[in-house]
Scaffold this active site. Structure first.
Site, mmCIF file in Angstrom:
data_model
loop_
_atom_site.group_PDB
_atom_site.id
_atom_site.type_symbol
_atom_site.label_atom_id
_atom_site.label_comp_id
_atom_site.label_asym_id
_atom_site.label_seq_id
_atom_site.Cartn_x
_atom_site.Cartn_y
_atom_site.Cartn_z
ATOM 1 N N CYS A 2 0.653 -1.169 0.019
ATOM 2 C CA CYS A 2 -0.123 0.099 -0.082
ATOM 3 C C CYS A 2 0.819 1.107 0.191
ATOM 4 O O CYS A 2 1.943 1.073 0.409
ATOM 5 C CB CYS A 2 -0.859 -0.066 1.205
ATOM 6 N N ARG A 27 2.082 1.758 -6.123
ATOM 7 C CA ARG A 27 2.163 0.712 -5.174
ATOM 8 C C ARG A 27 1.011 -0.225 -4.862
ATOM 9 O O ARG A 27 1.325 -1.155 -4.156
ATOM 10 C CB ARG A 27 2.636 1.535 -3.913
ATOM 11 N N TRP A 77 -3.780 -1.961 -1.473
ATOM 12 C CA TRP A 77 -3.446 -2.948 -2.494
ATOM 13 C C TRP A 77 -3.930 -4.269 -1.468
ATOM 14 O O TRP A 77 -3.167 -4.724 -0.440
ATOM 15 C CB TRP A 77 -2.466 -3.131 -2.886
ATOM 16 N N ASN A 103 0.625 -0.043 6.165
ATOM 17 C CA ASN A 103 0.797 -0.975 5.119
ATOM 18 C C ASN A 103 1.719 -2.197 5.697
ATOM 19 O O ASN A 103 2.692 -2.143 6.594
ATOM 20 C CB ASN A 103 1.964 -0.112 4.133
ATOM 21 N N GLY A 104 1.328 -3.374 5.431
ATOM 22 C CA GLY A 104 1.957 -4.698 6.077
ATOM 23 C C GLY A 104 0.801 -5.495 6.516
ATOM 24 O O GLY A 104 -0.237 -5.371 6.046
ATOM 25 N N GLU A 484 12.061 -13.444 -19.041
ATOM 26 C CA GLU A 484 11.704 -11.955 -18.735
ATOM 27 C C GLU A 484 10.854 -11.377 -19.890
ATOM 28 O O GLU A 484 9.963 -10.937 -19.421
ATOM 29 C CB GLU A 484 12.897 -11.041 -18.588
ATOM 30 N N LYS A 488 7.074 -10.136 -19.188
ATOM 31 C CA LYS A 488 6.514 -8.640 -19.644
ATOM 32 C C LYS A 488 5.197 -8.728 -20.458
ATOM 33 O O LYS A 488 4.266 -8.025 -20.052
ATOM 34 C CB LYS A 488 7.508 -8.046 -20.459
ATOM 35 N N GLU A 491 2.291 -9.643 -17.710
ATOM 36 C CA GLU A 491 1.791 -8.717 -16.845
ATOM 37 C C GLU A 491 1.180 -7.594 -17.431
ATOM 38 O O GLU A 491 0.397 -6.864 -16.511
ATOM 39 C CB GLU A 491 2.915 -8.499 -15.728
ATOM 40 N N HIS A 507 10.044 -31.659 -24.926
ATOM 41 C CA HIS A 507 9.939 -32.378 -23.759
ATOM 42 C C HIS A 507 8.553 -32.382 -23.274
ATOM 43 O O HIS A 507 8.072 -32.309 -21.951
ATOM 44 C CB HIS A 507 10.842 -32.217 -22.678
ATOM 45 N N LYS A 606 3.877 -2.469 -7.289
ATOM 46 C CA LYS A 606 5.157 -2.512 -7.810
ATOM 47 C C LYS A 606 6.275 -2.827 -6.708
ATOM 48 O O LYS A 606 7.174 -3.392 -7.184
ATOM 49 C CB LYS A 606 5.251 -0.877 -7.844
HETATM 50 C C1 AGP Z 1 8.442 -6.989 -12.920
HETATM 51 O O1 AGP Z 1 7.880 -6.529 -14.109
HETATM 52 C C2 AGP Z 1 7.510 -7.423 -11.865
HETATM 53 N N1 AGP Z 1 6.822 -5.894 -11.371
HETATM 54 C C3 AGP Z 1 7.856 -8.062 -10.493
HETATM 55 O O2 AGP Z 1 8.075 -9.391 -10.918
HETATM 56 C C4 AGP Z 1 9.272 -7.401 -9.618
HETATM 57 O O3 AGP Z 1 10.270 -7.854 -10.415
HETATM 58 C C5 AGP Z 1 9.379 -8.365 -8.373
HETATM 59 O O4 AGP Z 1 8.076 -8.141 -7.861
HETATM 60 C C6 AGP Z 1 10.497 -7.888 -7.695
HETATM 61 O O5 AGP Z 1 10.615 -6.636 -7.329
HETATM 62 P P1 AGP Z 1 11.705 -5.938 -6.749
HETATM 63 O O6 AGP Z 1 13.066 -5.812 -7.823
HETATM 64 O O7 AGP Z 1 11.595 -4.522 -6.345
HETATM 65 O O8 AGP Z 1 12.303 -6.774 -5.532
#
Ligand code: AGP
Length: 611
Positions: A2, A27, A77, A103-104, A484, A488, A491, A507, A606
């Site tokens: 959050c 966030r 969130w 937050n937590g 990766e 992308k 997500e 396989h 984020k």
């Molecule tokens: C990547 O596009 C994502 N948003 C997510 O996988 C991110 O890389 C992951 O949560 C790790 O975050 P950090 O690098 O802030 O630890």
């Protein structure tokens, strides 16, 4: 995940709070709320959805928007309780005299709630956080900081917390354990927040709270203690990020801005870190002598998501360039599986935010086992950066889009510099080291060439925007690059994309291939290309459309593909970087074509600051 912002000073509090929430929205953003202490009472507004909805609620609530006083606000969130107004923060005690934003996770909230309800407390929400408001009210005997400390003594779990009370106009109390809290120092005004982005328009001087810190903040004073009520000193950090950098500029989305920033962010990652005389990298922030580096016999990299993928690229670097046995762990696995750490094991946690809960826990597990730890982080003063004690900052500037782009490529570049340093610390000779150093310095130029292809990549992406599935395949360093690239696309476009080692398709996964399952093949002209051409032919034989990333001018692949994205020639170590930028653009343009929310994709946040 959050976002928290608090303000105390002469400005109308709601305007500062709303502006701050907008800068925190990445966030986590399913609901938002604020509370302002003025005129002997606490006034509040909440709304489901984005911060804009809250702004409209405040505008429609008469005086709230112009109240001068202190206030707190929160963008949520959800972790406990569905997104709703009643579950939105701030949460209040029964009397309405105390308000909190959190937050937590309060792990023992059910037990606490039962005790509080047995004492006659009535709860309004389904959240864990609400117990904090009731606990503070129950512990209050005239001092808000002491009441908050006493309440938190009963809590197990994590918190980044801000509290206001109508009994203490002008005062914010903040506390931190496991979720970041930073104090922004103004002139006759002060701010608190869950990270620095909302503070940038007002101040560059901040104090990061450590776990166990608690503070009473007014417009003129900061009383900083630990949870045992002992005064503590914390350094004032100066933030050099430009407020504008945290804005979109003339890009439609933060993600596209951050993709196009990569030549500069990689230049920033490299700046001052190459020694051509010795053919090595200079990573002085680690304060490790050549002798200490030479004693490293094994490397363990820990991270999540894109940061883990960067680590998987780094694994090739450390083994191939430096000759050091390396493994990569998903941070949540590392923290719980009792990993083997020998005296000369180097653990490298990778985290853009420096606040990912699982990666923080991995740092603590590594530290408990006596590992040498050097972190790769982007946020100065973040928890992982501070708890690791040593590390290398990415210098990529704030990454606002939830989908990581510039942070990933900067992580890969820093890992390559790290491997160069460790390689020269072993069998890599000066000439070969300098050759690699020159290749690294050429990366921004390669990426500029890829970015010039954006219109062509967009045209190709539009032809695949209707797909529901996608396979990404690669070999060597391009295998984690494929992972990766698939992440992308997943997500931001919500297409089910899977990254696979090219040899793995036959396989099992190949059973899925048909005309509805396109394949993105990373067929750069580096060792293994001939094998991937074979894999491409296997895909074509199943009628899968094939898009290939190829080295420009290399016609040996083109004949077997439906579309190609050409990138400049480069070595196998460098190939992940321009290739990743091409895949970022490919994913971005598909998501735009599908009308998806780009910077704040559904379900994502984020920084994953909870387990
Ligand atoms: C990547 O596009 C994502 N948003 C997510 O996988 C991110 O890389 C992951 O949560 C790790 O975050 P950090 O690098 O802030 O630890």
């Amino acid at each position: 995940m959050c976002g928290i912002i608090g303000y105390t000073g002469p400005r109308p509090a709601a305007s500062v709070l709303i502006d701050g929430l907008k800068r925190l929205e990445y966030r986590g953003y399913d609901s938002a709320g604020l509370a302002v202490v003025a005129g002997g009472r606490i006034q509040q507004a909440k709304a489901v959805g984005k911060v804009k909805a809250l702004e409209e609620a405040v505008a429609g609530s008469g005086a709230l928007g112009s109240l001068v006083g202190c206030g707190i606000a929160h963008t949520r969130w959800a972790t406990h309780g569905v997104p709703s107004e009643v579950n939105a923060h701030p949460h209040f005690d029964e009397s309405g005299n105390f308000a909190i934003v959190h937050n937590g996770i309060v792990e023992n909230y059910q037990e606490l709630r039962r005790h509080l309800e047995a004492r006659g407390c009535h709860f309004r929400s389904q959240t864990d956080s609400e117990v904090l408001a009731h606990l503070i009210a129950g512990a209050y005997e005239g001092d808000l900081l002491s009441a908050t400390a006493a309440a938190l003594e009963q809590v197990s779990g994590t918190y980044g917390l801000a509290v206001v009370s109508r009994h203490h106009p002008g005062m914010l109390v903040v506390a931190r354990k496991g979720s970041p809290i930073v104090i922004g120092l103004g002139k006759n005004e002060n701010f608190v927040a869950s990270d620095i982005a909302p503070l940038l328009p007002y101040t560059r001087e901040v104090i990061y709270l450590n776990d166990g810190d608690i503070a009473a903040v007014t417009a003129e004073t900061i009383d900083l203690r630990n949870i045992k009520n002992v005064p503590v000193e914390r350094e004032v950090a100066k933030i050099d990020w430009d407020a504008g950098v945290a804005e979109k500029g003339n890009f439609p989305h933060f993600m596209l801005k951050e993709i196009f920033e990569q030549p500069e962010t990689i230049e920033n990652a490299i700046r001052g870190r190459i020694d051509h005389e010795m053919g090595t990298a200079l990573l002085n922030g680690m304060n490790l002598t050549a002798r200490e580096l030479a004693q490293i016999t094994r490397i363990v990299i820990a991270g999540c998501g894109s940061s883990m993928h960067a680590g998987l690229v780094g694994e090739y670097y450390f083994e191939d360039i430096a000759g050091i046995s390396t493994s990569v762990e998903q941070a949540a696995e590392f923290r719980y599986r009792n990993p083997i750490i020998e005296p000369n094991t180097l653990v490298i946690p990778i985290s853009q935010s420096g606040e990912t809960a699982d990666t923080i826990a991995a740092v603590r597990e590594a530290a408990a086992k006596g590992a040498l730890i050097t972190a790769l982080c982007n946020v100065v003063g973040s928890t992982i950066a501070r708890e690791a004690g040593r590390g290398i900052y990415l210098h990529a500037g704030p990454e606002i889009s939830v989908a990581s782009t510039k942070a990933f490529t900067s992580q890969v570049v820093v890992l390559l510099l790290y491997a160069l340093l460790l390689g020269r610390n072993r069998r890599l000779n000066r000439a070969d080291g300098n050759e690699l150093a020159c290749e690294i310095e050429a990366v921004p130029g390669l990426i500029r060439q890829v970015l010039k292809q954006a219109p062509k990549i967009r045209e190709i992406a539009q032809r695949y925007a209707h797909c529901d599935d996608f396979f990404y395949i690669g070999r060597g360093c391009l295998y984690p690059t494929a992972l990766e690239g698939a992440l992308k696309l997943k997500e931001i476009s919500y297409i089910h994309a899977e990254g696979y080692h090219a040899a793995e398709l036959k396989h099992g996964p190949i059973s899925l291939l048909d005309e509805r399952h396109p394949v993105m093949a990373l067929a750069n002209d580096i060792p293994g290309k001939d094998k991937i051409i074979g894999n491409i032919q296997e895909c074509r034989a199943r009628k899968s459309p094939v898009v290939a990333v190829i080295t420009e001018g290399d016609d040996s692949v083109r004949a077997f593909t439906d579309d190609v994205i050409e990138i400049p020639a480069c070595s196998r170590f460098i190939a992940p970087l321009p290739t990743t930028v091409a895949l970022q653009l490919f994913a971005y343009y598909i998501a735009v074509e599908r009308g998806c929310e780009i910077d704040q994709p559904r379900n994502l946040a984020k920084s994953v600051t909870v387990e």
